[in-house]
Scaffold this active site. Structure first.
Site, short mmCIF file in Angstrom:
data_model
loop_
_atom_site.label_atom_id
_atom_site.label_comp_id
_atom_site.label_asym_id
_atom_site.label_seq_id
_atom_site.Cartn_x
_atom_site.Cartn_y
_atom_site.Cartn_z
N SER A 53 0.86 -1.19 0.00
CA SER A 53 0.00 0.00 0.00
C SER A 53 0.90 1.23 0.00
O SER A 53 2.02 1.19 0.52
CB SER A 53 -0.87 0.03 1.26
OG SER A 53 -1.41 1.32 1.46
N TYR B 157 -3.33 -0.84 9.76
CA TYR B 157 -3.19 -1.23 8.35
C TYR B 157 -1.79 -0.91 7.84
O TYR B 157 -1.14 -1.74 7.19
CB TYR B 157 -4.26 -0.50 7.54
CG TYR B 157 -4.27 -0.79 6.06
CD1 TYR B 157 -4.78 -1.99 5.56
CD2 TYR B 157 -3.79 0.15 5.14
CE1 TYR B 157 -4.81 -2.25 4.20
CE2 TYR B 157 -3.82 -0.11 3.77
CZ TYR B 157 -4.34 -1.31 3.31
OH TYR B 157 -4.37 -1.56 1.96
P1 NDP Z 1 -11.40 -5.79 -2.09
O1 NDP Z 1 -11.95 -5.68 -0.72
O2 NDP Z 1 -12.10 -5.13 -3.22
O3 NDP Z 1 -11.16 -7.33 -2.45
C1 NDP Z 1 -10.50 -8.11 -1.49
C2 NDP Z 1 -10.23 -9.50 -2.05
O4 NDP Z 1 -9.50 -10.21 -1.06
C3 NDP Z 1 -11.49 -10.28 -2.34
O5 NDP Z 1 -11.24 -11.16 -3.40
C4 NDP Z 1 -11.69 -11.04 -1.02
O6 NDP Z 1 -12.40 -12.26 -1.15
C5 NDP Z 1 -10.27 -11.32 -0.64
N1 NDP Z 1 -10.12 -11.51 0.79
C6 NDP Z 1 -10.38 -10.64 1.79
N2 NDP Z 1 -10.15 -11.20 2.98
C7 NDP Z 1 -9.72 -12.47 2.73
C8 NDP Z 1 -9.35 -13.56 3.54
N3 NDP Z 1 -9.36 -13.48 4.87
N4 NDP Z 1 -8.97 -14.70 2.93
C9 NDP Z 1 -8.97 -14.82 1.58
N5 NDP Z 1 -9.33 -13.82 0.76
C10 NDP Z 1 -9.71 -12.66 1.33
O7 NDP Z 1 -9.91 -5.22 -1.96
P2 NDP Z 1 -8.94 -4.51 -3.02
O8 NDP Z 1 -9.01 -5.19 -4.32
O9 NDP Z 1 -9.16 -3.05 -2.94
O10 NDP Z 1 -7.52 -4.77 -2.32
C11 NDP Z 1 -6.63 -5.78 -2.76
C12 NDP Z 1 -5.29 -5.54 -2.08
O11 NDP Z 1 -4.82 -4.24 -2.42
C13 NDP Z 1 -5.35 -5.59 -0.56
O12 NDP Z 1 -4.18 -6.20 -0.06
C14 NDP Z 1 -5.38 -4.11 -0.17
O13 NDP Z 1 -4.90 -3.91 1.12
C15 NDP Z 1 -4.50 -3.52 -1.24
N6 NDP Z 1 -4.68 -2.10 -1.47
C16 NDP Z 1 -5.86 -1.60 -1.94
C17 NDP Z 1 -6.01 -0.24 -2.16
C18 NDP Z 1 -7.27 0.37 -2.67
O14 NDP Z 1 -7.36 1.62 -2.69
N7 NDP Z 1 -8.25 -0.40 -3.10
C19 NDP Z 1 -4.90 0.69 -1.90
C20 NDP Z 1 -3.70 0.07 -1.40
C21 NDP Z 1 -3.61 -1.27 -1.21
P3 NDP Z 1 -14.03 -12.33 -1.11
O15 NDP Z 1 -14.48 -11.76 -2.44
O16 NDP Z 1 -14.33 -13.77 -0.99
O17 NDP Z 1 -14.48 -11.50 0.03
#
Ligand code: NDP
Length: 246
Positions: free
Chosen positions: A141, A155
């Site tokens: 991030s 976070y």
């Molecule tokens: P979303 O919340 O849109 O999607 C999260 C994904 O991770 C989903 O596929 C979800 O599965 C899965 N997930 C969440 N928790 C678990 C778990 N315990 N075990 C397995 N799978 C899990 O998140 P983003 O796409 O926005 O984020 C993706 C990554 O990017 C993360 O690491 C986030 O911290 C990072 N990030 C995002 C930013 C942003 O602005 N969006 C900025 C900086 C970093 P399910 O669909 O089954 O719930």
């Protein structure tokens, strides 16, 4: 677009957002792709169908990243499905929000389990399956490097931990021809960070470009690091943030 032909990838949290876009982008590049999810079985199935429509193999595995056994098992299932594993994308993440004094122990533990421990465990389980040209790419991030706002200390702690891990890992795996890197997204429109909220607007204005990123912007950077053109890039962080940290 076929630089990843014949490669096998695992994207954790590949059912939605950045993970889903990454899974699709790797498949567009020629890779077979396994993905994990925790709740959204329907979304995971849609991503699998989209990858198969591209003529690539795909498999979805339900695996809560907070569960160590499930993490290890999902890596084994991915490697078994394709007979190999070349690319691991540690993407699954949770976003706790609030002042340091208020985070309950359970939230601290779950954040570290999903955002940190699972990255370590998935990597540990994946390495025995990886050969020369292997790639470990973790999604960090922009708050792993600088934290210009309150209420995100937990976070930010979890994401900055990936920096030390990845730098150390780069040394451990270099003799095997494997690289380890981080992609640090800035504010990117997903379910985790929907456009138009007060928080998202403030974050958008902190970018140099004054626009939020799209999931595919992050996916494109991952695909580059996964490919042969990035063979001499290791132990580093690629900011994909519209100038947020500039
Ligand atoms: P979303 O919340 O849109 O999607 C999260 C994904 O991770 C989903 O596929 C979800 O599965 C899965 N997930 C969440 N928790 C678990 C778990 N315990 N075990 C397995 N799978 C899990 O998140 P983003 O796409 O926005 O984020 C993706 C990554 O990017 C993360 O690491 C986030 O911290 C990072 N990030 C995002 C930013 C942003 O602005 N969006 C900025 C900086 C970093 P399910 O669909 O089954 O719930």
């Amino acid at each position: 677009m076929s630089q990843l032909e014949g490669r096998a990838a695992l994207v954790t949290g590949g059912s939605r957002g950045i993970g889903a876009a990454t899974a699709l982008r790797l498949a567009e590049g020629g890779a077979d792709v396994a993905l994990t999810y925790v709740n959204a079985a329907d979304k995971a199935a849609e991503v699998v169908a989209a990858i198969e429509a591209l003529g690539r193999r795909a498999v979805a595995v339900r695996a809560d990243s907070a569960d160590p056994a499930a993490v290890v098992d999902s890596v084994g299932k991915a490697a078994a499905a394709f007979g190999r594993l070349d690319i691991l994308v540690n993407n699954a993440g949770v976003f706790p929000f609030g002042p340091v004094e208020e985070a309950p122990l359970a939230e601290i533990d779950r954040t570290l389990a999903v955002n940190v421990r699972a990255v370590y465990l998935a990597t540990q389980a994946a390495l025995p399956h990886m050969g020369h040209g292997g790639r470990v790419i973790s999604i960090g991030s922009c708050w792993g490097a600088r934290v210009p706002v309150p209420d995100v200390a937990l976070y930010a702690m979890s994401k900055s931990a990936l920096v030390g891990f990845t730098k150390g890992l780069a040394h451990d795996v270099a003799p095997k021809g494997i690289t380890a890197n981080i992609v640090d997204p800035g504010p990117t429109v997903t379910d985790m960070n929907p456009a138009g909220t007060d928080v998202a607007e403030a974050e958008r204005l902190r970018t140099a470009a004054k626009v939020m990123g799209a999931d595919v912007d992050i996916a494109n950077a991952v695909a580059f690091l996964a490919g042969p053109d990035a063979q001499w890039i290791t132990g580093t962080t690629l900011a994909v943030d519209g100038g947020y940290t500039a």
